[in-house]
Motif scaffolding. Structure first.
Motif, PDB file in Angstrom:
ATOM      1  N   LEU A 190       0.786  -1.228   0.000  1.00 28.21           N
ATOM      2  CA  LEU A 190       0.000   0.000   0.000  1.00 28.21           C
ATOM      3  C   LEU A 190       0.822   1.285   0.000  1.00 28.21           C
ATOM      4  CD1 LEU A 190      -3.089  -0.455   2.371  1.00 28.21           C
ATOM      5  CD2 LEU A 190      -3.059  -0.082  -0.087  1.00 28.21           C
ATOM      6  N   ALA A 191       2.066   1.228   0.409  1.00 25.42           N
ATOM      7  CA  ALA A 191       2.828   2.469   0.591  1.00 25.42           C
ATOM      8  C   ALA A 191       3.500   2.902  -0.705  1.00 25.42           C
ATOM      9  CB  ALA A 191       3.875   2.283   1.680  1.00 25.42           C
ATOM     10  N   GLU A 192       3.597   4.214  -0.854  1.00 25.96           N
ATOM     11  CA  GLU A 192       4.425   4.785  -1.929  1.00 25.96           C
ATOM     12  C   GLU A 192       5.884   4.617  -1.537  1.00 25.96           C
ATOM     13  OE1 GLU A 192       3.918   5.995  -4.782  1.00 25.96           O
ATOM     14  OE2 GLU A 192       1.760   6.411  -4.933  1.00 25.96           O
ATOM     15  N   SER A 193       6.719   4.164  -2.471  1.00 28.74           N
ATOM     16  CA  SER A 193       8.149   3.917  -2.221  1.00 28.74           C
ATOM     17  C   SER A 193       8.340   3.092  -0.945  1.00 28.74           C
ATOM     18  CB  SER A 193       8.916   5.235  -2.104  1.00 28.74           C
ATOM     19  OG  SER A 193       8.738   6.015  -3.262  1.00 28.74           O
ATOM     20  N   PRO A 194       7.818   1.881  -0.915  1.00 29.43           N
ATOM     21  CA  PRO A 194       7.911   1.074   0.314  1.00 29.43           C
ATOM     22  C   PRO A 194       9.352   0.728   0.683  1.00 29.43           C
ATOM     23  CG  PRO A 194       7.134  -0.257  -1.519  1.00 29.43           C
ATOM     24  CD  PRO A 194       7.143   1.155  -2.004  1.00 29.43           C
ATOM     25  N   ASP A 195      10.260   0.680  -0.319  1.00 33.05           N
ATOM     26  CA  ASP A 195      11.647   0.360   0.010  1.00 33.05           C
ATOM     27  C   ASP A 195      12.259   1.433   0.895  1.00 33.05           C
ATOM     28  OD1 ASP A 195      11.289   2.100  -2.073  1.00 33.05           O
ATOM     29  OD2 ASP A 195      13.101   1.496  -3.135  1.00 33.05           O
ATOM     30  N   GLN A 196      11.933   2.681   0.637  1.00 33.37           N
ATOM     31  CA  GLN A 196      12.441   3.759   1.484  1.00 33.37           C
ATOM     32  C   GLN A 196      11.864   3.668   2.890  1.00 33.37           C
ATOM     33  OE1 GLN A 196      11.631   7.484  -0.417  1.00 33.37           O
ATOM     34  NE2 GLN A 196      12.691   6.923  -2.348  1.00 33.37           N
ATOM     35  N   LEU A 197      10.573   3.381   2.975  1.00 32.13           N
ATOM     36  CA  LEU A 197       9.929   3.277   4.273  1.00 32.13           C
ATOM     37  C   LEU A 197      10.530   2.132   5.090  1.00 32.13           C
ATOM     38  CD1 LEU A 197       7.670   4.664   5.880  1.00 32.13           C
ATOM     39  CD2 LEU A 197       6.082   2.973   4.937  1.00 32.13           C
ATOM     40  N   GLN A 256      10.923  -7.232  -0.665  1.00 31.07           N
ATOM     41  CA  GLN A 256      11.532  -6.336  -1.642  1.00 31.07           C
ATOM     42  C   GLN A 256      11.619  -7.039  -3.002  1.00 31.07           C
ATOM     43  OE1 GLN A 256      12.463  -3.026  -1.263  1.00 31.07           O
ATOM     44  NE2 GLN A 256      12.785  -3.127  -3.469  1.00 31.07           N
ATOM     45  N   VAL A 257      12.064  -8.291  -2.972  1.00 35.11           N
ATOM     46  CA  VAL A 257      12.115  -9.065  -4.222  1.00 35.11           C
ATOM     47  C   VAL A 257      10.716  -9.241  -4.790  1.00 35.11           C
ATOM     48  CG1 VAL A 257      12.733 -11.292  -5.221  1.00 35.11           C
ATOM     49  CG2 VAL A 257      14.214 -10.254  -3.500  1.00 35.11           C
ATOM     50  N   SER A 258       9.750  -9.571  -3.917  1.00 35.61           N
ATOM     51  CA  SER A 258       8.377  -9.741  -4.374  1.00 35.61           C
ATOM     52  C   SER A 258       7.823  -8.448  -4.945  1.00 35.61           C
ATOM     53  CB  SER A 258       7.504 -10.217  -3.206  1.00 35.61           C
ATOM     54  OG  SER A 258       6.155 -10.296  -3.590  1.00 35.61           O
ATOM     55  N   HIS A 259       8.167  -7.316  -4.319  1.00 36.44           N
ATOM     56  CA  HIS A 259       7.692  -6.023  -4.800  1.00 36.44           C
ATOM     57  C   HIS A 259       8.238  -5.730  -6.200  1.00 36.44           C
ATOM     58  CE1 HIS A 259       6.660  -1.787  -4.819  1.00 36.44           C
ATOM     59  NE2 HIS A 259       7.939  -1.458  -4.981  1.00 36.44           N
ATOM     60  N   LEU A 260       9.498  -6.050  -6.404  1.00 36.82           N
ATOM     61  CA  LEU A 260      10.083  -5.811  -7.725  1.00 36.82           C
ATOM     62  C   LEU A 260       9.416  -6.677  -8.788  1.00 36.82           C
ATOM     63  CD1 LEU A 260      13.869  -5.569  -6.778  1.00 36.82           C
ATOM     64  CD2 LEU A 260      12.432  -3.708  -7.648  1.00 36.82           C
ATOM     65  N   GLU A 261       9.237  -7.964  -8.490  1.00 36.39           N
ATOM     66  CA  GLU A 261       8.717  -8.892  -9.497  1.00 36.39           C
ATOM     67  C   GLU A 261       7.207  -8.801  -9.661  1.00 36.39           C
ATOM     68  OE1 GLU A 261      10.078 -12.713  -8.355  1.00 36.39           O
ATOM     69  OE2 GLU A 261      12.157 -12.334  -8.924  1.00 36.39           O
ATOM     70  N   ARG A 262       6.560  -8.227  -8.668  1.00 37.79           N
ATOM     71  CA  ARG A 262       5.096  -8.157  -8.738  1.00 37.79           C
ATOM     72  C   ARG A 262       4.620  -6.746  -9.082  1.00 37.79           C
ATOM     73  NH1 ARG A 262       1.409  -6.792  -4.721  1.00 37.79           N
ATOM     74  NH2 ARG A 262      -0.692  -7.679  -4.939  1.00 37.79           N
ATOM     75  N   SER A 263       4.901  -5.822  -8.202  1.00 39.78           N
ATOM     76  CA  SER A 263       4.353  -4.479  -8.376  1.00 39.78           C
ATOM     77  C   SER A 263       5.117  -3.675  -9.421  1.00 39.78           C
ATOM     78  CB  SER A 263       4.358  -3.742  -7.036  1.00 39.78           C
ATOM     79  OG  SER A 263       3.615  -4.445  -6.075  1.00 39.78           O
ATOM     80  N   VAL A 264       6.453  -3.648  -9.303  1.00 38.86           N
ATOM     81  CA  VAL A 264       7.252  -2.857 -10.253  1.00 38.86           C
ATOM     82  C   VAL A 264       7.107  -3.408 -11.653  1.00 38.86           C
ATOM     83  CG1 VAL A 264       9.585  -2.130 -10.853  1.00 38.86           C
ATOM     84  CG2 VAL A 264       8.865  -2.151  -8.458  1.00 38.86           C
ATOM     85  N   LEU A 313       5.594  -1.429 -14.826  1.00 36.40           N
ATOM     86  CA  LEU A 313       6.310  -1.275 -16.098  1.00 36.40           C
ATOM     87  C   LEU A 313       5.452  -1.730 -17.266  1.00 36.40           C
ATOM     88  CD1 LEU A 313       9.886  -2.485 -15.070  1.00 36.40           C
ATOM     89  CD2 LEU A 313       9.173  -0.142 -15.585  1.00 36.40           C
ATOM     90  N   ARG A 314       4.749  -2.837 -17.088  1.00 34.43           N
ATOM     91  CA  ARG A 314       3.876  -3.313 -18.164  1.00 34.43           C
ATOM     92  C   ARG A 314       2.742  -2.337 -18.427  1.00 34.43           C
ATOM     93  NH1 ARG A 314       4.631  -8.278 -15.530  1.00 34.43           N
ATOM     94  NH2 ARG A 314       2.595  -8.093 -14.519  1.00 34.43           N
ATOM     95  N   ARG A 315       2.206  -1.771 -17.344  1.00 34.49           N
ATOM     96  CA  ARG A 315       1.113  -0.819 -17.520  1.00 34.49           C
ATOM     97  C   ARG A 315       1.568   0.414 -18.289  1.00 34.49           C
ATOM     98  NH1 ARG A 315      -0.795   3.734 -15.548  1.00 34.49           N
ATOM     99  NH2 ARG A 315       0.980   3.993 -14.149  1.00 34.49           N
TER     100      ARG A 315
END
Length: 1201
Positions: A815-822, A861-869, A873-875
Motif C-alpha cells: 500500500l505504501a508509496e516507495s515502500p523500500d524507502q519506508l 523487496q524481491v516480491s515487490h520488484l517482481e510483482r508491483s514494479v 512497467l507493463r502498464r
C-alpha cells in the motif's frame, strides 16, 4: 333346453365336439358377413336383454375369432349393462335356472374374452401408434381413449353381477373353477397395470378378485394364480401386495396371506435360480406386503426365514425387510409380553447375522433396515451398543453402498440416542469412577451389617414337619382305638375332603394334637403356620402378610436395598453412556477420514454426518466440520455444493424477529468459526460467506470491533477478520474506516494484543485485491497507518510480534508509496535501538527480531520488484504503445505483425528486474547488505549463538536473502544444508526444509545436486520434521520441479510411519503420483532394490506392507507383464536370500494374468535355482493358486503342468 354351456380352457375348444349335451359352436360367421350378424345381435340385445346370447353366441364367438376395429363398443357395453339387472329376481323354475345359467356363462365368457382381446389390442396400439402432428388425434388414438374410459364400466358390471346371488344357478351352489378363472386375470398382464393412470382399473380388478375369493371359494385358485403371475410379470408385485392387503382387511380373507407366503416359502434354490425376474417380483411383493400388513405376516415368518439360508440375495433382502417392518410396527414398545419379547430378540439376532452377509447388497439393505428401526425408536436400549459397534465396523466395508448405509445408521443413532452425546468419554470417566466407588462402598456397608435370618412360614413348616409327625404318632398310639372308631364313623363323610387336600387334613390332626398334647406350649408359635397351610403360600395370602407388623430392621434393609438398586442403575447408565461416547468418537474419526475419499457419494454422506453430529452438539463434532471446509475448492460440483449447503445450514441460517437480531445471530455463528481458525480456514470460509455481508451485518461487526458492544478479545479478532472478508467484496467497508482500524488495533495499545493488530493488518490488506488495470492505489508514506505500523514494529517485544511484523511489512509493500524507502528507515530505526543496548547487554530476542525483520524486508523487496514494479512497467508500456498506435494508426512493421515487439519488451523488463536483484539490492549502499555477514555468522556458529529464537530467525532470514539472486544462493547453499542436517532444533530443520523447497522452485539448477539431502530428512527422528519434509517433497514432485527418481523409496518408508498423519501424507503422495503416466511403474524396480537392501535392515512384514500398497497402483496388463520380466531378471543380481524372498513376494503381489504367467515361465532360469528357499517357493506357489481360481478353461491345462 337340451344342452349345457361349459366354460372352455381355450377358446378354440368351443368348435370341437365335446361331451353329451355340451354346447358346440355350429356357425363361425365369415368376416364379411359379421357386421350384419353383429347388428342383429345388438338389436336382439336391446330388445330381449342378455338372454339373447343363447341365440347369438356364435356371432359373439366369431367376433373373438376376427376382432373388428369397429362396432365392438356397443356390444360390450350392452352386455355389461344388461347382465346384473337380469338376476335381481331369485325365483326361477328349473328350466329358467338352466337357461339363466347358460346365459350367465356365455355372457361372462364372451364379455371377459372380448375385454381381454380389446385390452391386448389397445396395448399394442399404445406402443406402435406415433403421436399425431399438429394436435390432431388419429382414429386409433381415439379408440384407445374410448376403451380406457369403458374398461372400468365392464369391470364394474362384473362386480355388480358377482355381488348378486348367482351361486343358486349352479347345482349345490358350486361354481366351477373355469368360470371364476376366466374373469379378469388376463388384464393383469398389461405392463401398464402398475402405472398411476391405471389405478381405477387396478382397484376394480382387486375388488372383483376379492368377491371371487370370499363368495366363490376362489382362495386356493387365487393364491396359485398370484404366484404364477408373479413369476412372469415383475410389475405385478405392488398390485398383488395391495390386493392381498385389501382381501385380508376389507374382505376378511386373512387365509390368503398364509397360502401365498407358504407358496413362496416352499420355493427351492433351484427354482429361484431358474426364474430370474420372478425372484425380484417375489422379493418386491414380500417387502410391500410387509409394509402393509406386518402383523398378519408374523404367523408365517418361519416359512420365509428359510430363504435366509438360500443362495438368492434378493430373497434374503426381502425377508430382512419384512423383519424390519415387523420390528418397527408390531414388536415395539414396552407393552410386549414375554413371547413378543422373545420373538423380537430372535428377529434382531437374525438381522445382526446378516450384517455380515456374504453379499454386499444384503449388508447395505440390512443397515438401511436398522436405520429405519432407529428412526422409529423401535430399537431396545439393550441393543444399542451392540448394533452401533457393528455399524462402526461396517464403515470398513469394501462396498460403497454398505459404507454409505453405515454412515446413515450412525447418524440416526446420534439423532435418536437415549444418552448424552455432549460429553466426551474423557468427561465421563471421572463421574463413572466416582459412582462406581460409591457403589462399592454401599455394598461393603451392607455386607458388614449382619442380616437377621428371615425364615418363611413354609420353610419353617417343612423343617419341623418330620419331628411333629413322629411326636403326634407317639401321642396318638394310646388313643388309637378311640380314634379308630371315630375314623370309621366319619370315614364316609371325610373321604371327599381327604382326597381334595391331604395336607389340610394332616394339618388339622396335628393342630388337634398340639392343642391337647405336650407340645401345647408351641401352639402360639405354630398358629400362623397352620393358617398358611389353609390359605396357601406367602405370596397368595395378602391378609397374612398384612397381619405381620413390619420391623425397623426390615424397613432399614428395604431402604438400603432400594438405594443400592438405584446406584447400580446409575452406574450402568454411566457405563452405557461411556461406551456409546467411545463408539461415537471412533465413528467420527473414521468418517472424518472419508471426507477426502474419491467416491463422491461417500463424501456427501460423510458431510451430512458431520452436520448431524454438529447439530446435536456431539463432543468433538467441530473437527469434522472444519476438516471438510477445504472441500469448497473441490472440482467436483456435487461435493462443493454439499459443503456449502452444510455450512449454510449450520452457521448461515440466522434466527430472529428483526433484521438486526438476525444479523447478530449470523455474526455470532461466524465468529465461532473464525475463532482460532488458520489462514487457510479463513480463506475457505470467505468463499462461502461473502454474500451474507449486508449493511446490518457490517454495522454489527464494527460495533464489536470498536467495543461499543461488550465482547471478548477472541470475538473482536473474529469481527475484524470478517470485516476483511466483507472488504474483498466492497473495498469501502475498510477503506472508509482506516482511521478507526488504526486507532483501535494499531494505536497506543497495540503492544497489548499483537494478534488483534495482525488481524487488522490482514483486513487492511484485503483492499489491495481490488487493484484495477489503472494506476495502483497507494497511500503516502506519512499516512497514519504506516506511522502506527513502524512504531509497533520498532518498539514491539512480544511472542506474537513475529507474525504481526510479517503481515505489517507485507502491507507496507502493498500500500505504501516507495515502500523500500519506508522499510529502509524502519531497519535503521530498529538497528539504532539495538545499538543503544550494546553498552548494557544485547538481548538475543531483540537481535532475533532485527534479523527476522531484515529477512522479511529482503523477501518482500524481491516480491515487490517482481510483482508491483514489473506490473507497473507493463502498464506504462501499454499506455505508451496505445499512444503510439494512435499516432501511427496506418503504419506497421514486420515485428509488430509477428508480435515480437511485446515479447522482446517483456524480456527486457524481466532482465531489468533480475539485474536490480543481483546488483543493487545487496550493493554496499543498500542497508540490506549490512546484515548479510551477521546472518552468515550466526548460522555458521551454532555453538556461540545457541539461543533457539535467534538461530531460527537467522536461518529463516538467510534463506530469504538467498531468494534475491543466484549468486547469494550459491554462496550460502552449503551452509544452509549444513544447518538442515546438524541443527539441534527441530523447528530450524523444518524451516530450512520449507526454505530450501522455495529455493528449489526459484533456482532448480542450483538445488538439483542437493536433492538427496532433502530426501534424507524423511528419516528425521522428529515427526514434525518428517511431516514437513514429505509435504514439501510432495509439492515439488507433483509440480515437476524435482525429477522422480529412486529416492522416492524414502517416501515409501513413511507408509509404515508410526505417526498416522505422516502415513496419510505419504499415501496421498503416491495416490497423486499414480495419476501421472507410468510414474510408479517406472520406479517400482528401484524402490524394491533399495528397500530390500540388507544395509537398510527393513523387516519382511514392513516390506510386504509397503509393496502391497505400491502394487495396488499397477492395473494395466502390459505393465504387469513387463514388471514380471524386470523382477525376474533381478534374481540374477540379488546376493542374499532375503533379497530373493522380497523379489518373490513382490511377484506374488502382482495381479497376474495369463500373459504375465507365460512371461514368468519364460524367465524360469532366473529363479529356478532359488526355489529351494521356502520364502521364494511359497509366494510363487500362491501365484499358481490365484491363477487356478480365476483362469479360463483353456488356460488351466497349462497351470497343471
Amino acid at each position: 333346453m337340451s344342452w349345457d354351456f361349459f366354460v372352455p380352457v381355450y377358446v378354440g375348444d368351443l368348435v370341437k365336439i365335446g361331451g353329451i349335451n355340451q354346447y358346440v359352436v355350429q356357425d363361425v360367421v365369415p368376416p364379411k358377413q359379421l357386421p350384419a350378424h353383429l347388428s342383429k345381435f345388438k338389436a336382439s340385445l336391446r330388445s330381449k336383454g342378455p338372454m339373447c346370447i343363447l341365440e347369438h353366441f356364435d356371432t359373439g364367438y366369431s367376433v373373438l375369432q376376427y376382432v373388428l376395429n369397429t362396432a365392438w363398443s356397443d356390444l360390450v357395453n350392452g352386455l355389461a349393462v344388461s347382465l346384473p339387472p337380469l338376476f335381481i329376481s331369485t325365483s326361477f323354475t328349473a328350466s329358467e335356472r338352466k337357461e339363466s345359467l347358460n346365459a350367465v356363462k356365455m355372457a361372462v365368457f364372451l364379455l371377459c374374452k372380448l375385454t381381454e382381446s380389446f385390452e391386448s389390442d389397445s396395448y399394442r396400439q399404445s406402443i406402435v401408434m406415433a403421436p399425431g402432428k399438429g394436435g390432431k388425434k388419429s382414429k386409433a388414438g381415439e379408440r384407445l381413449l374410448q376403451w380406457d374410459s369403458e374398461r372400468e364400466q365392464v369391470l364394474q358390471a362384473l362386480i355388480q353381477l358377482l355381488q348378486l346371488d348367482i351361486c343358486s344357478l349352479w347345482s349345490l351352489s358350486l361354481v366351477e373353477e373355469e368360470f371364476i378363472s376366466c374373469c379378469c386375470y388376463k388384464l393383469l398382464e398389461n405392463p401398464t397395470i402398475s402405472h398411476v393412470k391405471s389405478k381405477p382399473t387396478r382397484d376394480c380388478i382387486i375388488h372383483l378378485l376379492g368377491l371371487l375369493i370370499k363368495k366363490y371359494n376362489h382362495l386356493l385358485g387365487a393364491s396359485v394364480k398370484v404366484i404364477q403371475l408373479l413369476q412372469h410379470f415383475e410389475q405385478l408385485s405392488s398390485v398383488f401386495a395391495q390386493g392381498v392387503y385389501v382381501w385380508s382387511s376389507e374382505y376378511g380373507v386373512r387365509a390368503i396371506i398364509g397360502e401365498v407366503l407358504r407358496e413362496i416359502g416352499q420355493k427351492s434354490n433351484e427354482e429361484l435360480t431358474r426364474e430370474g425376474s420372478g425372484v425380484k417380483a417375489f422379493a418386491s411383493f414380500l417387502t410391500e406386503l410387509g409394509a402393509l400388513v406386518p402383523e398378519l405376516m408374523i404367523p408365517y415368518i418361519s416359512v420365509l426365514i428359510t430363504h435366509l439360508e438360500g443362495e438368492s440375495h434378493t430373497m434374503r433382502v426381502a425377508v430382512c425387510e419384512v423383519l424390519g417392518e415387523i420390528l418397527v410396527k408390531v414388536l415395539c414398545g414396552d407393552g410386549l409380553d414375554e413371547s413378543g419379547k422373545a420373538d423380537r430378540d430372535r428377529y434382531f439376532d437374525t438381522l445382526q447375522e446378516h450384517l455380515h452377509d456374504t453379499h454386499s447388497h444384503v449388508r447395505a439393505r440390512v443397515l438401511q433396515v436398522y436405520t429405519r428401526i432407529v428412526n422409529s425408536k423401535a430399537l431396545p436400549l439393550c441393543k444399542y451398543s451392540e448394533v452401533m459397534e457393528l455399524a462402526v465396523g461396517r464403515l470398513m466395508d469394501k462396498s460403497i453402498n454398505a459404507v454409505k448405509s453405515a454412515i446413515q445408521l450412525l447418524a440416526a443413532f446420534i439423532a435418536h440416542n437415549p444418552y448424552s452425546c455432549k460429553l466426551s468419554s474423557e468427561d465421563l470417566k471421572k463421574p463413572l469412577e466416582k459412582e462406581m466407588a460409591k457403589l462399592k462402598e454401599m455394598k461393603e456397608k451392607l455386607e458388614e451389617k449382619a442380616p437377621e435370618a428371615v425364615i418363611k412360614a413354609s420353610e419353617l413348616w417343612a423343617a419341623m414337619e418330620p419331628e411333629l409327625l413322629v411326636t403326634v404318632e407317639a401321642e396318638l398310639d394310646s388313643d388309637s382305638a378311640i380314634e379308630k372308631e371315630q375314623s370309621e364313623d366319619e370315614e364316609e363323610e371325610d373321604v371327599e375332603q381327604e382326597e381334595d387336600d391331604d395336607d389340610m387334613a394332616t394339618a388339622v390332626r396335628i393342630a388337634q394334637c398340639l392343642l391337647f398334647g405336650v407340645w401345647r406350649c408351641f401352639y402360639l408359635n405354630f398358629h400362623f403356620v397352620i393358617i398358611w397351610l389353609f390359605q396357601g403360600s406367602d405370596e397368595d395370602s395378602p391378609e397374612f402378610s398384612q397381619n405381620v407388623p413390619p420391623t425397623p430392621q426390615k424397613e432399614e434393609a428395604e431402604k438400603d436395598n432400594g438405594e443400592l438398586k438405584k446406584q447400580e442403575m446409575l452406574v450402568q447408565y454411566l457405563q452405557d453412556t461411556e461406551t456409546f461416547a467411545l463408539q461415537v468418537e471412533r465413528a467420527i474419526s473414521v468418517i472424518n477420514a472419508m471426507l477426502y475419499w474419491k467416491t463422491t457419494s461417500v463424501v456427501q454422506e460423510a458431510v451430512q454426518f458431520c452436520v448431524t453430529v454438529c447439530e446435536f452438539s456431539v463432543a468433538n463434532s467441530v473437527s469434522g466440520v472444519r476438516k471438510m471446509l477445504p472441500l469448497v475448492w473441490s472440482t467436483d460440483t456435487a461435493i462443493k455444493d454439499a459443503v456449502v449447503q452444510a455450512y449454510r445450514r449450520l452457521y448461515l441460517n440466522p434466527q430472529g424477529d428483526t433484521v438486526r437480531m438476525k444479523a447478530q445471530t449470523l455474526v455470532d455463528s461466524l465468529s465461532e468459526l473464525i475463532v482460532d481458525a488458520s489462514l487457510g480456514t479463513i480463506q475457505c470460509l470467505e468463499e462461502i460467506v461473502s454474500e451474507y455481508f449486508i449493511s446490518t451485518v457490517v454495522q454489527v461487526l464494527w460495533e464489536r470491533f470498536t467495543g461499543k458492544r461488550e465482547t471478548s478479545v477472541l470475538h473482536k479478532r473474529a469481527a475484524v477478520l470478517l470485516l476483511g472478508m466483507a472488504a474483498r467484496a466492497e473495498r469501502e467497508v475498510v477503506l472508509s474506516n482506516l482511521d478507526t482500524l488504526c486507532s483501535v488495533a494499531l494505536g497506543e495499545k497495540v503492544t497489548e494484543d499483537f494478534l488483534l493488530a495482525r488481524d487488522a493488518v490482514i483486513t487492511i490488506c484485503s483492499i489491495t485485491d481490488h487493484q484495477s488495470k489503472g494506476v495502483p492505489f497507494r497511500l503516502q508514506q506519512d499516512h497514519q497507518l504506516f506511522t502506527c505500523l513502524t512504531q509497533a514494529i520498532a518498539d514491539g517485544n512480544h511472542p506474537y510480534w513475529q507474525s504481526f511484523m510479517e503481515q505489517a511489512v507485507r502491507l507496507i509493500y502493498f500500500l505504501a508509496e516507495s515502500p523500500d524507502q519506508l522499510c529502509s528507515m524502519l531497519l535503521q530505526r530498529s538497528a539504532r535501538l539495538l545499538l543503544d543496548q550494546i553498552a548494557e547487554a544485547v538481548s538475543c530476542t531483540c537481535l532475533a527480531q532485527l534479523l527476522a525483520l531484515c529477512g522479511c524486508v529482503a523477501f518482500w523487496q524481491v516480491s515487490h520488484l517482481e510483482r508491483s514494479v514489473s506490473a507497473e512497467l507493463r502498464r506504462r508500456r501499454g499506455e505508451t504503445e496505445e499512444q503510439e498506435e494512435k499516432e501511427k494508426a496506418n503504419e506497421s512493421t514486420m515485428e509488430e505483425e509477428l508480435g515480437l515487439m511485446g515479447a522482446s519488451a517483456e524480456d527486457t523488463e524481466a532482465e531489468l528486474i533480475r539485474k536490480i536483484c543481483e546488483t543493487e539490492l545487496l550493493a554496499e549502499e543498500n542497508l540490506l547488505s549490512a546484515f548479510l555477514p551477521l546472518l552468515v555468522k550466526v548460522c555458521s556458529s551454532p555453538g556461540r549463538y545457541s539461543h533457539p529464537q535467534l538461530t531460527t530467525a537467522a536461518c529463516l532470514a538467510l534463506s530469504q536473502y538467498m531468494m534475491i539472486s543466484p549468486a547469494v544462493c550459491e554462496e550460502n547453499i552449503r551452509l544452509m544444508f549444513t544447518v538442515l542436517e546438524r541443527s539441534t532444533f527441530p523447528v530450524v530443520r523444518a524451516n530450512a526444509i520449507i526454505a530450501l523447497g522455495d529455493l528449489t522452485v526459484r533456482f532448480p539448477n542450483l538445488l538439483e545436486p542437493w536433492t538427496q539431502n532433502l530426501y534424507a530428512r524423511l528419516s528425521d527422528e522428529v515427526p514434525s520434521v518428517r511431516q514437513t519434509a514429505v509435504t514439501v517433497l510432495t509439492q515439488l514432485v507433483l509440480k515437476d520441479v524435482l525429477k522422480v527418481k529412486g529416492q522416492v523409496s524414502e517416501v515409501a518408508v513413511l507408509l509404515i510411519d508410526p505417526e498416522p498423519h505422516i502415513t496419510s501424507l505419504a499415501l496421498n503422495f503416491f495416490n497423486e503420483l499414480a495419476t501421472k503416466d507410468n510414474a510408479i511403474y517406472n520406479l517400482l524396480p528401484d524402490i524394491i532394490s533399495r528397500l530390500s537392501d540388507p544395509e537398510r535392515g527393513m523387516s519382511s512384514e514392513d516390506f510386504n506392507t509397503i509393496m502391497k500398497q505400491l502394487f495396488s497402483y499397477i492395473t494395466k496388463e502390459r505393465q504387469t507383464e513387463s514388471l514380471v520380466e524386470k523382477l525376474c531378471q533381478r534374481f540374477r543380481t540379488a546376493k542374499t536370500e532375503r533379497q530373493w524372498c522380497d523379489l518373490a513376494m513382490s511377484l506374488s503381489l502382482l495381479s497376474m494374468c495369463e500373459r504375465g504367467f507365460k512371461r514368468l515361465q519364460e524367465c524360469w532360469e532366473c529363479y529356478s535355482d532359488k526355489l529351494t528357499e521356502p520364502g521364494v517357493y511359497q509366494p510363487l506357489l500362491s501365484i499358481m493358486a490365484k491363477l487356478r481360481r480365476g483362469s479360463k478353461l483353456q488356460f488351466k491345462p497349462i497351470l497343471a503342468l
